[in-house]
Enzyme design. Structure first.
Site, PDB file in Angstrom:
ATOM      1  NE  ARG A  13      -1.349   2.468   2.863  1.00 12.55           N
ATOM      2  CZ  ARG A  13      -0.861   3.596   3.348  1.00 12.55           C
ATOM      3  NH1 ARG A  13      -0.784   4.684   2.593  1.00 12.55           N
ATOM      4  NH2 ARG A  13      -0.405   3.661   4.591  1.00 12.55           N
ATOM      5  CG  ASP A  14       3.018   4.481   2.992  1.00 12.47           C
ATOM      6  OD1 ASP A  14       3.024   5.300   2.066  1.00 12.47           O
ATOM      7  OD2 ASP A  14       3.309   4.787   4.161  1.00 12.47           O
ATOM      8  CG  HIS A 206       3.496   4.815   9.270  1.00 10.45           C
ATOM      9  ND1 HIS A 206       3.036   3.776   8.494  1.00 10.45           N
ATOM     10  CD2 HIS A 206       3.933   5.759   8.402  1.00 10.45           C
ATOM     11  CE1 HIS A 206       3.191   4.082   7.215  1.00 10.45           C
ATOM     12  NE2 HIS A 206       3.740   5.285   7.136  1.00 10.45           N
ATOM     13  CG  HIS A 208       7.354   7.923   5.583  1.00  8.22           C
ATOM     14  ND1 HIS A 208       7.144   7.729   4.235  1.00  8.22           N
ATOM     15  CD2 HIS A 208       6.223   7.507   6.195  1.00  8.22           C
ATOM     16  CE1 HIS A 208       5.934   7.223   4.041  1.00  8.22           C
ATOM     17  NE2 HIS A 208       5.350   7.075   5.220  1.00  8.22           N
ATOM     18  CB  CYS A 239       2.237  10.871   1.077  1.00  2.75           C
ATOM     19  SG  CYS A 239       0.580  11.571   0.919  1.00  2.75           S
ATOM     20  CG  ASN A 248       6.753   3.527   4.682  1.00  2.00           C
ATOM     21  OD1 ASN A 248       5.980   3.963   5.507  1.00  2.00           O
ATOM     22  ND2 ASN A 248       6.435   3.436   3.406  1.00  2.00           N
TER      23      ASN A 248
END
Length: 299
Positions: A13-14, A206, A208, A239, A248
């Site tokens: 996903r990310d 979470h 990055h 993003c 990440n």
């Protein structure tokens, strides 16, 4: 040490949502299966956003339909609003990750709504889940350390939002350094403040690695007692609505650091490194993670 640290894999996903190359449904499924074979048990596999805005996330329903229910694995769908929740429920995701932005500047660009409107949307989703059922909910507070549009995000600002989320009874709250501006000392203080504001919620972090502090922040989180961390294979990520956003922390880098220290993660490091190398090559880029470049030790 025998403490288990749960690593939530967010690569499908990310990791993919900011890449110029959009993978096919079959390629995404192959990545998900490879990651599960390498030890991923909780994974963000789809995002229920408008594919016109984020074409890299198209095919969410097809991906979920191709993943048979499996008690050993939890497949998470990202949700931004009620329409996303409805799609997530219909697709039979095991979990829903509902995003609330810490600033209006990021919220209006990322989700087309203010922080207050997003909390209202989360409240509506929680209420609907209580009446109709649906997957467990995590609330992720994005840009919780800094915003590319509104600047610094204070501890008081984060605590106020977390208190509102906690009042809704959300069982897990994730605090996200979406643009990679945090430092380990601030991370530790913010964890303490969030715990005080939401003592009954499970805390997830979470990070990055935009400014090369991601692993240090993960270390600070573990030292502060956090047992759930997000990471992305190969260090992929970013993003689409955050300028200069990068990946990440790499799952393989995090696994190496933790297991080298004696923590348990349940991952096969060698297999994970190979997945990171392969997906980076498919995307036409050098792996961002250090382990994908250097390998483990001892070799």
């Amino acid at each position: 040490m025998s403490r288990f640290i749960e690593i939530v894999e967010v690569g499908p996903r990310d990791g993919l949502q900011n890449e110029k190359l959009s993978l096919s449904v079959d390629e995404k499924l192959a990545l998900i299966r490879q990651l599960e074979a390498a030890g991923a048990r909780r994974m963000e596999v789809v995002s229920f956003v408008n594919p016109n805005r984020v074409p890299q996330m198209a095919g969410a329903e097809e991906i979920m339909a191709a993943l048979p229910a499996d008690l050993k694995h939890s497949r998470i769908g990202l949700v931004l609003n009620m329409r996303g929740w409805e799609r997530c429920v219909a697709a039979q995701c095991d979990e829903a990750n509902v995003v609330v932005c810490a600033t209006d500047g990021f919220g209006t660009r990322n989700q087309g709504s203010t922080t207050h409107q997003q909390i209202d949307a989360l409240a509506g989703i929680v209420e609907r889940q209580a009446v109709e059922g649906g997957p467990p909910i995590t609330a992720t507070l994005s840009v919780a350390f800094g915003c590319p549009f509104d600047g610094e995000v204070s501890e008081d600002q984060v605590v106020a939002i977390v208190r509102e989320i906690a009042l809704l009874g959300v069982p897990e709250i994730a605090i996200a350094d979406t643009i990679g501006v945090a430092d380990p000392w601030t991370v530790r203080k913010r964890i303490e403040a969030v715990r005080a504001a939401a003592p009954d919620a499970r805390l997830r972090m979470h990070f990055h690695d935009t400014r090369n502090t991601g692993l240090a922040n993960a270390f600070a989180s573990v030292e502060a007692g956090v047992d759930v961390l997000d990471a992305s294979v190969g260090g992929l990520g970013g993003c689409p609505f955050a300028p200069n956003a990068t990946g990440n922390i790499g799952t393989e880098d995090l696994v190496y650091m933790l297991e080298r220290a004696g923590f348990e993660t349940g991952y096969d490091l060698g297999a994970l490194i190979e997945v990171g190398r392969a997906i980076s090559e498919r995307l036409g880029k050098a792996p961002a993670s250090s382990l994908a470049r250097a390998g483990g030790f001892p070799a």
